[in-house]
Design a protein around this motif. Sequence first.
Motif, mmCIF file in Angstrom:
data_model
loop_
_atom_site.group_PDB
_atom_site.id
_atom_site.type_symbol
_atom_site.label_atom_id
_atom_site.label_comp_id
_atom_site.label_asym_id
_atom_site.label_seq_id
_atom_site.Cartn_x
_atom_site.Cartn_y
_atom_site.Cartn_z
ATOM 1 N N SER A 183 -27.462 -44.906 8.324
ATOM 2 C CA SER A 183 -27.421 -43.971 7.212
ATOM 3 C C SER A 183 -27.050 -42.558 7.637
ATOM 4 O O SER A 183 -26.740 -41.738 6.802
ATOM 5 N N CYS A 184 -27.099 -42.262 8.924
ATOM 6 C CA CYS A 184 -26.785 -40.885 9.329
ATOM 7 C C CYS A 184 -25.562 -40.831 10.246
ATOM 8 O O CYS A 184 -24.870 -39.842 10.291
ATOM 9 N N LEU A 185 -25.321 -41.878 10.983
ATOM 10 C CA LEU A 185 -24.218 -41.977 11.952
ATOM 11 C C LEU A 185 -24.234 -40.829 12.954
ATOM 12 O O LEU A 185 -23.206 -40.423 13.458
ATOM 13 N N SER A 186 -25.404 -40.277 13.205
ATOM 14 C CA SER A 186 -25.481 -39.210 14.189
ATOM 15 C C SER A 186 -26.714 -39.366 15.065
ATOM 16 O O SER A 186 -27.207 -38.411 15.638
ATOM 17 N N GLN A 190 -29.779 -39.960 14.313
ATOM 18 C CA GLN A 190 -31.033 -39.377 13.833
ATOM 19 C C GLN A 190 -31.965 -40.395 13.177
ATOM 20 O O GLN A 190 -33.169 -40.325 13.334
ATOM 21 N N CYS A 191 -31.395 -41.331 12.405
ATOM 22 C CA CYS A 191 -32.260 -42.131 11.540
ATOM 23 C C CYS A 191 -32.824 -43.366 12.242
ATOM 24 O O CYS A 191 -33.854 -43.885 11.838
ATOM 25 N N GLY A 192 -32.132 -43.829 13.269
ATOM 26 C CA GLY A 192 -32.647 -44.972 14.014
ATOM 27 C C GLY A 192 -32.574 -46.287 13.276
ATOM 28 O O GLY A 192 -33.192 -47.271 13.677
ATOM 29 N N ARG A 193 -31.829 -46.337 12.166
ATOM 30 C CA ARG A 193 -31.791 -47.583 11.412
ATOM 31 C C ARG A 193 -30.666 -48.497 11.872
ATOM 32 O O ARG A 193 -30.495 -49.594 11.356
ATOM 33 N N CYS A 194 -29.865 -48.033 12.819
ATOM 34 C CA CYS A 194 -28.707 -48.823 13.229
ATOM 35 C C CYS A 194 -28.967 -49.534 14.548
ATOM 36 O O CYS A 194 -28.053 -50.027 15.172
ATOM 37 N N THR A 195 -30.216 -49.552 15.014
ATOM 38 C CA THR A 195 -30.467 -50.066 16.356
ATOM 39 C C THR A 195 -30.298 -51.580 16.440
ATOM 40 O O THR A 195 -30.722 -52.319 15.556
ATOM 41 N N THR A 224 -26.528 -48.059 17.632
ATOM 42 C CA THR A 224 -25.124 -48.488 17.650
ATOM 43 C C THR A 224 -24.196 -47.367 17.215
ATOM 44 O O THR A 224 -23.028 -47.363 17.572
ATOM 45 N N CYS A 225 -24.701 -46.392 16.441
ATOM 46 C CA CYS A 225 -23.813 -45.303 16.004
ATOM 47 C C CYS A 225 -23.545 -44.330 17.144
ATOM 48 O O CYS A 225 -22.694 -43.472 17.040
ATOM 49 N N GLN A 226 -24.292 -44.438 18.249
ATOM 50 C CA GLN A 226 -24.111 -43.533 19.380
ATOM 51 C C GLN A 226 -23.494 -44.270 20.561
ATOM 52 O O GLN A 226 -23.447 -43.742 21.659
HETATM 53 S S1 FES Z 1 -26.979 -44.458 11.883
HETATM 54 FE FE1 FES Z 1 -28.657 -43.176 12.012
HETATM 55 S S2 FES Z 1 -29.187 -43.425 14.089
HETATM 56 FE FE2 FES Z 1 -27.425 -44.588 13.983
#
Ligand code: FES
Lengths: 957, 79
Positions: A61-64, A66-71, A82-84
């Motif tokens: 949700s943030c692609l930066s 921050q949110c940690g929902r893409c792990t 995964t966004c990092q």
């Molecule tokens: S999309 Fe939010 S941490 Fe990866």
Amino acid sequence: MTGRLPESPTQVLDRTRPLKIFFDGRPIDAFEGDTVASALLAAGADTFSRSFKYHRRRSASCLSGQCGRCTMNVDGRMHVKTCQTAARDGMVVEPQGNLERDTKALADSFSWAMPTGFYYKMFYKPRWFWKRVKETIRAMPGNMGEVKPLAARPQFDAVNLTPELLVVGGGLAGMEAAITAAQAGARVVLAETDPALGGFERFQGDAGHRRAEDSIRRLQQHGTIKVLTSTTVSAIYPDGLAVCVESCGGDEKFVERSHLVRPRAMVIATGTGSMPMLFAHNDRPGVLLPEAAQRLIELWGIEPGKKVLLAGGDDYLARVALQLLDKGVKLAGLVDFRAGGLDEGLGSKLSEQGVRVWNGYTLSGSRGSKRIEGATLAALDGSDTQTVPCDTIVASSGRYPRHKLLGQIGARMVYDPELHFYLPDGLPATHQAAGRLLGLEDPEAIMAQGRLAAAAALQSLGLELAAVEQDARQQLDRAAALQAVALQPMLTENKNKKKTFVCYCHDVSEANIEQAMAEGWDNIETCKRYTTATQGACQGAMCEANFAHLMARKRPELGARVLPTTRPPVASITLGALAAGHHDHPQRSPLHQVQLEQGGQAARMGAWMRVMDFGDQEAESLAVHQAAGICDVSMLGKFRVFGPDAEKLLNRVMTKKVDNLAAGKILYYAACNQGGILIDDGVALKMGDHDYFVTTTTGRAPVTEEWFSRWRREEDWQVWMVNLTETRAGINLAGPRAREVLALLTDADISDTALPFLNWAWLEIAGVSVIAMRMGFVGELSYELLCPSSQAVFLWNRMLEVGEPLGLRPFGLEALNICRLEKGHVVPNVDTDAFTTLFESSFGWMLNRTKTETVGKPILDLIAGDEFTEQVIAFSIEGRSPVADGSLVVNGPRQLGRVTSIRYSPLLGKTIGLALVAPHEDWREGGKVRLWFDGREVEADFAKPPFHDPAGERMKM
Amino acid sequence: MAFLINCPNCGHRNPYEFTFGGECKQAPGQDADMKAWCEYLFFYENMPVFQDEWWYHAMGCGEWLKIRRNIATHEIVEV
Ligand code: FES
Ligand SMILES: [Zn+2]
């Protein structure tokens, strides 16, 4: 979200270099420049993870970062954002848990069963309940994944850097600060979380991109700026140590590199982030933060959706809307919750393009199952509700400073009700904040403020930059200075609060927080602990301000909108990064290699690699009893202790008195700490006037050195010690034929009269000058030969050569262990522990009762005659027993202690061992020792060692 | 750990190179009783102010240093 938009200068993709990653086994096409998350989103992925408590679908949700929902699990590593993470050809990406069919998703319907303060209530009463359910509860959390062993051990690096200035954040302000400092001659480290510099401007369309590129070009002209991209500054400690963790990409051997930066001054320019909006089901896949939508279209050419609804309360959102339109994205409309509504100019631009604007409305909920299908709007005055179909919601309560590092430096974030923004208060002069972090919007102002911050930071180090400062001030005045960056979560009552998530990491809803406050947890610090809101992996980045606002609205009398305390680390940090730089190299004896060549099997034992056996430990131990054997004992600690006060030092640390030690005699000593606990044993030889040679237990050399020199330093004695451990190797030649072997290699008189038991001599053996000590560790005639390390291999091989015809064979640590157990020898720290006193360890006879200065003596005097609290006992079992080291010694349901050493003795046909146990009436002739092994009780006979040669004649032959 | 120790032999060094040797304390006299010994062995002042303590430069020169350190802020005033 499929396919890509046409190319544009802001994009980071190299379309000439396609690659494939594997997601859950399926191949996914991507380009060089994609992150794992962008590749998945481009391929249409919706669900990235399941939530912690309710197993709800969650998406990037943030692609930066921050949110940690893409792990996900990436190439075997768990919890990777995964966004990092840059996509690489052949990468294997796996979700942590079953995304599509998550059986535990039922938890969502049973959320009533998990009340606020669940942990506190659950763990409290009744006790039997917790016992029954704990395993089930422990298996419940979502997105935990499964730990699988990695094929290769990941490597982590650590680097120390000491620049004058550390700049955190590579946006306009940060780059400007770095350039200013470099121009003034300072060495600068610039750390940026993204893989490229530019910050916010990277995705502000072509104009922003040009601004960023221009700054990057100017920055690159300075060789004194060290730029670290993909680097997160995760902590700043009170004296200024900044831990910067770089995720190493591509072909690097290291997964991460931890830069330990100790700058003299700092500029923090970490920018802002958007706070999510509070509406029901605000966590569904398809709900994005505005920056994420911008990144998608600008960096990777991905449409965030086919019909996008925007919602929020600042003009920034309208600019994002225009940006999306510009790229051909279809909008469902824009919802502005400000009473005054959207800026008129922007509003008319939007309506010109046919975008519907709802001024004075807010979102009350979203609809859909796997992904957003629509949104419900509510007029703020309650007069109207509407349903709008859409597949994506870009929503935010407003922007919020990424202030975490400031808190760690000692600043307090103060809410400015005019700006609706938090500003830092109480920063030390050496640490300056700059850029969007301070609520600035105008790029010119941001850059000027970056220069100003650098000048101020350097000034605090005594570097005058008056001209720069004046110039920057003027520019800052000209530019539209502080702008109102609204952060004003619009909180409507009219929604399902149970599914309105404030803290996503731990699934804490608005209803949970209301309940916690109703239960009396109305201080932000206690409420956060009770609900666990803001305590998840995002460390508050996605929820902190919403949480604070929510609490402040419910209890206006609390006054200012206080933020919870921030502590390091600001983002989750891998254990590998923390452990990096502590390189672990086991020591190897000079005889290590030659033994391996001769069939030795080595293993790590403490600080050393040791040869455990040469294939048959039992035959090796029998050779020692029947003929002869040689064993590598180079790990013994060896020291020369000399100087006028040598006796004082040795008398202090040893249980025996060293003064009367005669030349040629071996003094066997024990050592205690101040509590009377046995810590070591060894021997001392007198080499000359006030000159001694001292050995300590295997592997203890560094500790001994520390221990001895502490006493020297405390008393300021004139005594020196030289650590000879590595310069002298040791070979233990043992067995009834040992003397015969030795006689073949020396002309010296080695008869029992010339060199009796517990005596030593300088001998020339095979031309090598050695200290030869007659010792009895293995219970047979034995010589410990200490020779120069460089000659050890030669001596070893010569002994094998001449000894083999007599039945000599090399033996390893295992055979040594069998032999010493047959003698019942206790090894300090193996058969004893940190609570075993000298008396309890059966070394009491070694204490010189009249010498007062011994360390530990006062305590030993006080406890002499007391009952033991533990003791070392020996036992035996007929035949071969599978009981292993560490097994318990039991008596009914009671645990009496543990087996410290146990081996099968082929000589005795028995399994024998030592145990450290509590006193018990059975420790007597004919008593039984009950061992617990592999789920059953094994009976052993109490025994009085030694098992072999009780009279001790064989070692005195 | 976020401070450096200025070793007179080796210069400013990371405290990970050192072994912490505890507070500098006066050992009880020869005929002290058990209580005095227990206090000495197991109790510490541990006040958030400056204290004198032992540090051993294990991965350096091998010298024991007496350091005066503020244990609340890690500020070191004397080596
Ligand atoms: S999309 Fe939010 S941490 Fe990866
Ligand atoms: Zn040193």
